[in-house]
Design an enzyme around this catalytic site. Structure first.
Site, PDB file in Angstrom:
ATOM      1  N   LYS A 118     -14.615  46.981 -96.448  1.00  0.00           N
ATOM      2  CA  LYS A 118     -15.611  46.333 -95.587  1.00  0.00           C
ATOM      3  C   LYS A 118     -16.993  47.002 -95.629  1.00  0.00           C
ATOM      4  O   LYS A 118     -17.996  46.344 -95.445  1.00  0.00           O
ATOM      5  CB  LYS A 118     -15.106  46.273 -94.148  1.00  0.00           C
ATOM      6  CG  LYS A 118     -14.008  45.232 -93.936  1.00  0.00           C
ATOM      7  CD  LYS A 118     -13.651  45.133 -92.460  1.00  0.00           C
ATOM      8  CE  LYS A 118     -12.627  44.030 -92.230  1.00  0.00           C
ATOM      9  NZ  LYS A 118     -12.389  43.790 -90.808  1.00  0.00           N
ATOM     10  N   ASN A 121     -17.114  41.394 -93.833  1.00  0.00           N
ATOM     11  CA  ASN A 121     -15.729  40.939 -94.078  1.00  0.00           C
ATOM     12  C   ASN A 121     -15.689  39.591 -94.792  1.00  0.00           C
ATOM     13  O   ASN A 121     -14.610  39.066 -95.053  1.00  0.00           O
ATOM     14  CB  ASN A 121     -14.930  40.856 -92.771  1.00  0.00           C
ATOM     15  CG  ASN A 121     -15.319  39.650 -91.946  1.00  0.00           C
ATOM     16  OD1 ASN A 121     -16.460  39.215 -91.998  1.00  0.00           O
ATOM     17  ND2 ASN A 121     -14.387  39.119 -91.199  1.00  0.00           N
ATOM     18  N   ASP A 162     -15.898  38.471 -88.006  1.00  0.00           N
ATOM     19  CA  ASP A 162     -14.906  38.901 -87.004  1.00  0.00           C
ATOM     20  C   ASP A 162     -15.420  38.676 -85.575  1.00  0.00           C
ATOM     21  O   ASP A 162     -14.760  38.033 -84.764  1.00  0.00           O
ATOM     22  CB  ASP A 162     -14.583  40.396 -87.166  1.00  0.00           C
ATOM     23  CG  ASP A 162     -13.523  40.650 -88.233  1.00  0.00           C
ATOM     24  OD1 ASP A 162     -12.762  39.722 -88.550  1.00  0.00           O
ATOM     25  OD2 ASP A 162     -13.469  41.787 -88.733  1.00  0.00           O
ATOM     26  N   GLY A 221     -11.882  50.163 -76.804  1.00  0.00           N
ATOM     27  CA  GLY A 221     -11.870  50.417 -78.241  1.00  0.00           C
ATOM     28  C   GLY A 221     -13.266  50.559 -78.801  1.00  0.00           C
ATOM     29  O   GLY A 221     -14.255  50.080 -78.191  1.00  0.00           O
ATOM     30  N   ALA A 222     -13.377  51.246 -79.937  1.00  0.00           N
ATOM     31  CA  ALA A 222     -14.684  51.445 -80.583  1.00  0.00           C
ATOM     32  C   ALA A 222     -14.522  51.474 -82.098  1.00  0.00           C
ATOM     33  O   ALA A 222     -15.356  52.041 -82.800  1.00  0.00           O
ATOM     34  CB  ALA A 222     -15.335  52.732 -80.076  1.00  0.00           C
ATOM     35  N   GLY A 263     -13.518  49.189 -85.842  1.00  0.00           N
ATOM     36  CA  GLY A 263     -14.215  48.115 -86.541  1.00  0.00           C
ATOM     37  C   GLY A 263     -14.263  46.818 -85.759  1.00  0.00           C
ATOM     38  O   GLY A 263     -15.325  46.168 -85.673  1.00  0.00           O
ATOM     39  N   ALA A 264     -13.137  46.418 -85.170  1.00  0.00           N
ATOM     40  CA  ALA A 264     -13.103  45.147 -84.430  1.00  0.00           C
ATOM     41  C   ALA A 264     -13.989  45.247 -83.189  1.00  0.00           C
ATOM     42  O   ALA A 264     -14.762  44.321 -82.889  1.00  0.00           O
ATOM     43  CB  ALA A 264     -11.665  44.815 -84.041  1.00  0.00           C
TER      44      ALA A 264
HETATM   45  P1  NDP Z   1      -9.734  50.726 -86.165  1.00  0.00           P
HETATM   46  O1  NDP Z   1      -8.725  51.631 -86.758  1.00  0.00           O
HETATM   47  O2  NDP Z   1     -11.111  50.693 -86.707  1.00  0.00           O
HETATM   48  O3  NDP Z   1      -9.834  51.025 -84.580  1.00  0.00           O
HETATM   49  C1  NDP Z   1      -8.691  51.159 -83.797  1.00  0.00           C
HETATM   50  C2  NDP Z   1      -9.094  51.270 -82.329  1.00  0.00           C
HETATM   51  O4  NDP Z   1      -7.917  51.295 -81.525  1.00  0.00           O
HETATM   52  C3  NDP Z   1      -9.872  52.544 -82.021  1.00  0.00           C
HETATM   53  O5  NDP Z   1     -10.772  52.287 -80.981  1.00  0.00           O
HETATM   54  C4  NDP Z   1      -8.751  53.486 -81.574  1.00  0.00           C
HETATM   55  O6  NDP Z   1      -9.212  54.546 -80.747  1.00  0.00           O
HETATM   56  C5  NDP Z   1      -7.920  52.527 -80.755  1.00  0.00           C
HETATM   57  N1  NDP Z   1      -6.532  52.953 -80.574  1.00  0.00           N
HETATM   58  C6  NDP Z   1      -5.542  52.920 -81.487  1.00  0.00           C
HETATM   59  N2  NDP Z   1      -4.396  53.382 -80.932  1.00  0.00           N
HETATM   60  C7  NDP Z   1      -4.695  53.721 -79.649  1.00  0.00           C
HETATM   61  C8  NDP Z   1      -3.930  54.242 -78.575  1.00  0.00           C
HETATM   62  N3  NDP Z   1      -2.634  54.520 -78.693  1.00  0.00           N
HETATM   63  N4  NDP Z   1      -4.550  54.441 -77.387  1.00  0.00           N
HETATM   64  C9  NDP Z   1      -5.868  54.152 -77.235  1.00  0.00           C
HETATM   65  N5  NDP Z   1      -6.644  53.655 -78.237  1.00  0.00           N
HETATM   66  C10 NDP Z   1      -6.053  53.434 -79.423  1.00  0.00           C
HETATM   67  O7  NDP Z   1      -9.054  49.268 -86.228  1.00  0.00           O
HETATM   68  P2  NDP Z   1      -9.786  47.856 -86.086  1.00  0.00           P
HETATM   69  O8  NDP Z   1     -10.835  47.945 -85.050  1.00  0.00           O
HETATM   70  O9  NDP Z   1     -10.146  47.344 -87.433  1.00  0.00           O
HETATM   71  O10 NDP Z   1      -8.584  46.945 -85.583  1.00  0.00           O
HETATM   72  C11 NDP Z   1      -8.115  47.059 -84.244  1.00  0.00           C
HETATM   73  C12 NDP Z   1      -7.123  45.922 -83.996  1.00  0.00           C
HETATM   74  O11 NDP Z   1      -7.836  44.694 -84.090  1.00  0.00           O
HETATM   75  C13 NDP Z   1      -6.003  45.842 -85.041  1.00  0.00           C
HETATM   76  O12 NDP Z   1      -4.774  45.764 -84.353  1.00  0.00           O
HETATM   77  C14 NDP Z   1      -6.249  44.550 -85.789  1.00  0.00           C
HETATM   78  O13 NDP Z   1      -5.050  43.873 -86.062  1.00  0.00           O
HETATM   79  C15 NDP Z   1      -7.064  43.751 -84.788  1.00  0.00           C
HETATM   80  N6  NDP Z   1      -7.979  42.820 -85.419  1.00  0.00           N
HETATM   81  C16 NDP Z   1      -7.851  41.507 -85.099  1.00  0.00           C
HETATM   82  C17 NDP Z   1      -8.677  40.575 -85.670  1.00  0.00           C
HETATM   83  C18 NDP Z   1      -8.502  39.143 -85.309  1.00  0.00           C
HETATM   84  O14 NDP Z   1      -9.131  38.292 -85.955  1.00  0.00           O
HETATM   85  N7  NDP Z   1      -7.707  38.816 -84.296  1.00  0.00           N
HETATM   86  C19 NDP Z   1      -9.725  40.960 -86.632  1.00  0.00           C
HETATM   87  C20 NDP Z   1      -9.823  42.382 -86.874  1.00  0.00           C
HETATM   88  C21 NDP Z   1      -8.956  43.264 -86.277  1.00  0.00           C
HETATM   89  P3  NDP Z   1      -9.752  55.930 -81.394  1.00  0.00           P
HETATM   90  O15 NDP Z   1     -11.168  55.663 -81.841  1.00  0.00           O
HETATM   91  O16 NDP Z   1      -9.662  56.869 -80.280  1.00  0.00           O
HETATM   92  O17 NDP Z   1      -8.830  56.254 -82.556  1.00  0.00           O
END
Ligand code: NDP
Length: 284
Positions: free
Chosen positions: A73, A94, A109, A132-133, A135-136
């Site tokens: 990406k 994307n 997205d 969350g912070a 990519g999404a």
């Molecule tokens: P990233 O890996 O970039 O980010 C993951 C995020 O989730 C971070 O903010 C991370 O926090 C947080 N996180 C993960 N596990 C935990 C936990 N146990 N407790 C608290 N915070 C947590 O992933 P993406 O942003 O790309 O994707 C996130 C979700 O979005 C995925 O599940 C994906 O399937 C979904 N998605 C859905 C889309 C759709 O069209 N519906 C499109 C794109 C994504 P930290 O920074 O602290 O690690």
């Protein structure tokens, strides 16, 4: 027997690694079939070191465009001729559109999320809590700001990452944004109208997990959205619905970002219901 006018299909697809489990192909090809469009969407396993060759190959073969997923990406950006303003702000592409040999990068997205959210509420003027912070979350926060949200509150496990996103919104848009630490049972601040789970919490197979917030601070009528597409009804959304909130699932985001991609590549508005049911069958 009739002879078709052409045996040449329009090509679109996904460049990612891994790609085998990415279900976007099912809904996009369902849309092409439904609308009688002679186009294909092909999942392509592209390793990081092969990305440039894959991009050049798509141009050489006259592809209409392609989606990029992990790990491409950001890496795809140097190979593009142009990047849309929102994708620049998000810092990720994307969806690539190939027009007259020129490569244009988009990020669909967050736009797909906003389209889905608008079924329940217009984010303009709303105070929004984003969990969350990653990519999404980044794509969603930028599009919420561009859609005129009044304030964004970013809450992330990694507090620095949360503050970085809040700062991006403050510095690059006209919208107020703050970050708050994610303590145990985070209490939803007053006057929040929309809550978004933009973390990966609750994604299959961890379907019983939900974000650690104080669910008693949710109020009836709040709009609560999840990015998790599988399962569509997450534990988070169920808990919110039990408190009278309006739930928006992640399937809507996924479908609508693909609708936007098809519009860019093929120039028509695909049937949302056909695409949603193609995905729902996979996730049921
Ligand atoms: P990233 O890996 O970039 O980010 C993951 C995020 O989730 C971070 O903010 C991370 O926090 C947080 N996180 C993960 N596990 C935990 C936990 N146990 N407790 C608290 N915070 C947590 O992933 P993406 O942003 O790309 O994707 C996130 C979700 O979005 C995925 O599940 C994906 O399937 C979904 N998605 C859905 C889309 C759709 O069209 N519906 C499109 C794109 C994504 P930290 O920074 O602290 O690690």
């Amino acid at each position: 027997m009739t002879t078709p006018e052409s045996f040449l299909s329009q090509l679109t697809g996904l460049f990612a690694s891994p790609t085998a489990e990415n279900p976007t192909v099912a809904m996009i090809e369902a849309a092409y079939r439904h609308h009688g469009i002679d186009a294909r969407y092909i999942n392509c396993e592209v390793a990081p070191q092969d990305l440039e060759a894959a991009v050049r190959g798509a141009v050489a073969m006259g592809w209409a465009g392609f989606n990029c997923s992990l790990p491409h990406k950001q890496a795809v950006i140097p190979y593009l001729d142009e990047v849309a303003d929102s994708a620049k702000l998000i810092g990720a592409v994307n969806c690539v559109v190939i027009r007259d040999g020129r490569l244009i990068g988009e990020n669909t997205d967050g736009q797909g999320f906003i389209t889905s959210l608008r079924q329940a509420i217009d984010p303009q003027g709303q105070k929004v809590l984003v969990l969350g912070a990653g990519g999404a979350a980044r794509a969603i926060a930028v599009e919420l700001a561009l859609a005129g949200a009044a304030q964004l509150i970013i809450v992330n496990r990694n507090a620095q990452r949360g503050e970085d996103l809040a700062q991006l919104i403050r510095d690059r848009t006209s919208v107020d944004a703050i970050s708050m630490p994610w303590g145990a049972q985070f209490a939803v601040p007053q006057h929040v109208g929309i809550i978004v789970n933009a973390t990966s919490i609750g994604l299959f197979p961890n379907v019983t997990e939900k974000p650690d917030i104080d669910y008693d601070t949710l109020t009836a009528g709040m709009v609560v959205a999840d990015v998790i597409p599988n399962p569509p009804r997450t534990a988070f959304l169920k808990a919110a619905e039990a408190r009278g909130c309006v739930a928006i699932d992640g399937l809507g985001m996924l479908v609508n970002q693909a609708v936007i991609g098809i519009r860019h590549w093929n120039g028509f508005n695909a049937n949302v219901d056909v695409m949603r049911s193609a995905l729902s069958e996979l996730f049921s």
